[in-house]
Design a protein around this motif. Structure first.
Motif, PDB file in Angstrom:
ATOM      1  N   UNK A   3       0.861  -1.185   0.000  1.00 51.68           N
ATOM      2  CA  UNK A   3       0.000   0.000   0.000  1.00 51.68           C
ATOM      3  C   UNK A   3       0.892   1.226   0.000  1.00 51.68           C
ATOM      4  N   UNK A   4       0.680   2.099  -0.950  1.00 54.73           N
ATOM      5  CA  UNK A   4       1.500   3.305  -1.012  1.00 54.73           C
ATOM      6  C   UNK A   4       0.647   4.515  -0.625  1.00 54.73           C
ATOM      7  N   UNK A   5       1.271   5.522  -0.036  1.00 53.57           N
ATOM      8  CA  UNK A   5       0.506   6.704   0.379  1.00 53.57           C
ATOM      9  C   UNK A   5       0.100   7.546  -0.824  1.00 53.57           C
ATOM     10  N   UNK A   6      -0.921   8.316  -0.643  1.00 52.83           N
ATOM     11  CA  UNK A   6      -1.375   9.244  -1.679  1.00 52.83           C
ATOM     12  C   UNK A   6      -0.580  10.543  -1.516  1.00 52.83           C
ATOM     13  N   UNK A   7       0.343  10.771  -2.434  1.00 53.72           N
ATOM     14  CA  UNK A   7       1.232  11.920  -2.333  1.00 53.72           C
ATOM     15  C   UNK A   7       0.472  13.234  -2.397  1.00 53.72           C
ATOM     16  N   UNK A  59       7.844  13.593   3.910  1.00 54.70           N
ATOM     17  CA  UNK A  59       7.156  12.660   4.807  1.00 54.70           C
ATOM     18  C   UNK A  59       6.461  11.565   4.000  1.00 54.70           C
ATOM     19  N   UNK A  60       5.840  11.926   2.884  1.00 48.17           N
ATOM     20  CA  UNK A  60       5.175  10.932   2.037  1.00 48.17           C
ATOM     21  C   UNK A  60       6.182   9.937   1.481  1.00 48.17           C
ATOM     22  N   UNK A  61       7.345  10.408   1.071  1.00 43.26           N
ATOM     23  CA  UNK A  61       8.384   9.504   0.566  1.00 43.26           C
ATOM     24  C   UNK A  61       8.875   8.584   1.682  1.00 43.26           C
ATOM     25  N   UNK A  62       9.029   9.116   2.895  1.00 41.63           N
ATOM     26  CA  UNK A  62       9.468   8.291   4.022  1.00 41.63           C
ATOM     27  C   UNK A  62       8.430   7.217   4.350  1.00 41.63           C
ATOM     28  N   UNK A  63       7.161   7.582   4.324  1.00 39.08           N
ATOM     29  CA  UNK A  63       6.100   6.594   4.571  1.00 39.08           C
ATOM     30  C   UNK A  63       6.081   5.557   3.460  1.00 39.08           C
ATOM     31  N   UNK A  64       6.301   5.979   2.237  1.00 40.69           N
ATOM     32  CA  UNK A  64       6.339   5.048   1.109  1.00 40.69           C
ATOM     33  C   UNK A  64       7.506   4.071   1.242  1.00 40.69           C
ATOM     34  N   UNK A  66       9.003   3.153   4.034  1.00 41.54           N
ATOM     35  CA  UNK A  66       8.775   2.235   5.153  1.00 41.54           C
ATOM     36  C   UNK A  66       7.724   1.190   4.804  1.00 41.54           C
ATOM     37  N   UNK A  67       6.742   1.552   3.986  1.00 38.66           N
ATOM     38  CA  UNK A  67       5.733   0.568   3.595  1.00 38.66           C
ATOM     39  C   UNK A  67       6.294  -0.432   2.590  1.00 38.66           C
ATOM     40  N   UNK A  68       7.305  -0.038   1.824  1.00 38.32           N
ATOM     41  CA  UNK A  68       7.881  -0.975   0.853  1.00 38.32           C
ATOM     42  C   UNK A  68       8.706  -2.047   1.545  1.00 38.32           C
ATOM     43  N   UNK A  69       9.184  -1.778   2.754  1.00 39.68           N
ATOM     44  CA  UNK A  69       9.931  -2.788   3.506  1.00 39.68           C
ATOM     45  C   UNK A  69       9.020  -3.909   3.974  1.00 39.68           C
ATOM     46  N   UNK A  70       7.763  -3.588   4.231  1.00 40.79           N
ATOM     47  CA  UNK A  70       6.815  -4.588   4.706  1.00 40.79           C
ATOM     48  C   UNK A  70       5.996  -5.194   3.570  1.00 40.79           C
ATOM     49  N   UNK A  71       6.386  -4.957   2.339  1.00 37.02           N
ATOM     50  CA  UNK A  71       5.621  -5.445   1.199  1.00 37.02           C
ATOM     51  C   UNK A  71       5.743  -6.963   1.082  1.00 37.02           C
ATOM     52  N   UNK A  72       4.667  -7.582   0.627  1.00 41.48           N
ATOM     53  CA  UNK A  72       4.640  -9.017   0.400  1.00 41.48           C
ATOM     54  C   UNK A  72       4.312  -9.276  -1.058  1.00 41.48           C
ATOM     55  N   UNK A  73       4.802 -10.383  -1.565  1.00 37.22           N
ATOM     56  CA  UNK A  73       4.495 -10.772  -2.929  1.00 37.22           C
ATOM     57  C   UNK A  73       3.316 -11.732  -2.898  1.00 37.22           C
ATOM     58  N   UNK A  74       2.300 -11.423  -3.665  1.00 35.67           N
ATOM     59  CA  UNK A  74       1.100 -12.242  -3.723  1.00 35.67           C
ATOM     60  C   UNK A  74       0.909 -12.677  -5.161  1.00 35.67           C
TER      61      UNK A  74
END
Length: 105
Positions: A3-7, A59-64, A66-74
């Motif tokens: 899930x990526x943030x809405x910039x 801040x949006x880039x930092x949140x993006x 951090x969310x890419x570290x928790x990404x899973x492949x489905x």
């Protein structure tokens, strides 16, 4: 799956905060004889909007990140879609809901 943030939303929040802070700063300090309040609002607003847009984008880039570290492949597979006639589905549902009379004996 990530899930990526809405910039745009982050940047919009930065703009709104900058305008509110500019409004407060404009009316907190006394009016100068050389500049009107509108001029002060404009100058301070340009500076603060630029700063807050940059900060909110960071801040949006930092949140993006951090969310890419928790990404899973489905892996998803496609399945065939089957259209069912509504009358046939209703009859099948009724026959499953009623107990079989022959087995009651």
């Amino acid at each position: 799956m990530r899930r990526s943030p809405r910039f745009v939303r982050f940047i919009a929040v930065g703009v709104v905060l900058a305008i509110l802070i500019t409004l407060v700063l404009t009316f907190v300090f006394p009016e100068q004889p050389n500049y009107s309040r509108a001029q002060v609002f404009g100058f301070v607003g340009i500076i603060l909007v630029t700063v807050f847009v940059g900060l909110s984008a960071a801040v949006a880039v930092a949140v993006d990140r951090s969310s890419s570290r928790r990404a899973r492949t489905v892996v998803m597979t496609t399945s065939e879609r089957v259209e069912v006639d509504s009358e046939v589905a209703a009859v099948e549902a009724d026959s499953e809901a009623k107990p079989n009379e022959a087995s009651a004996n």
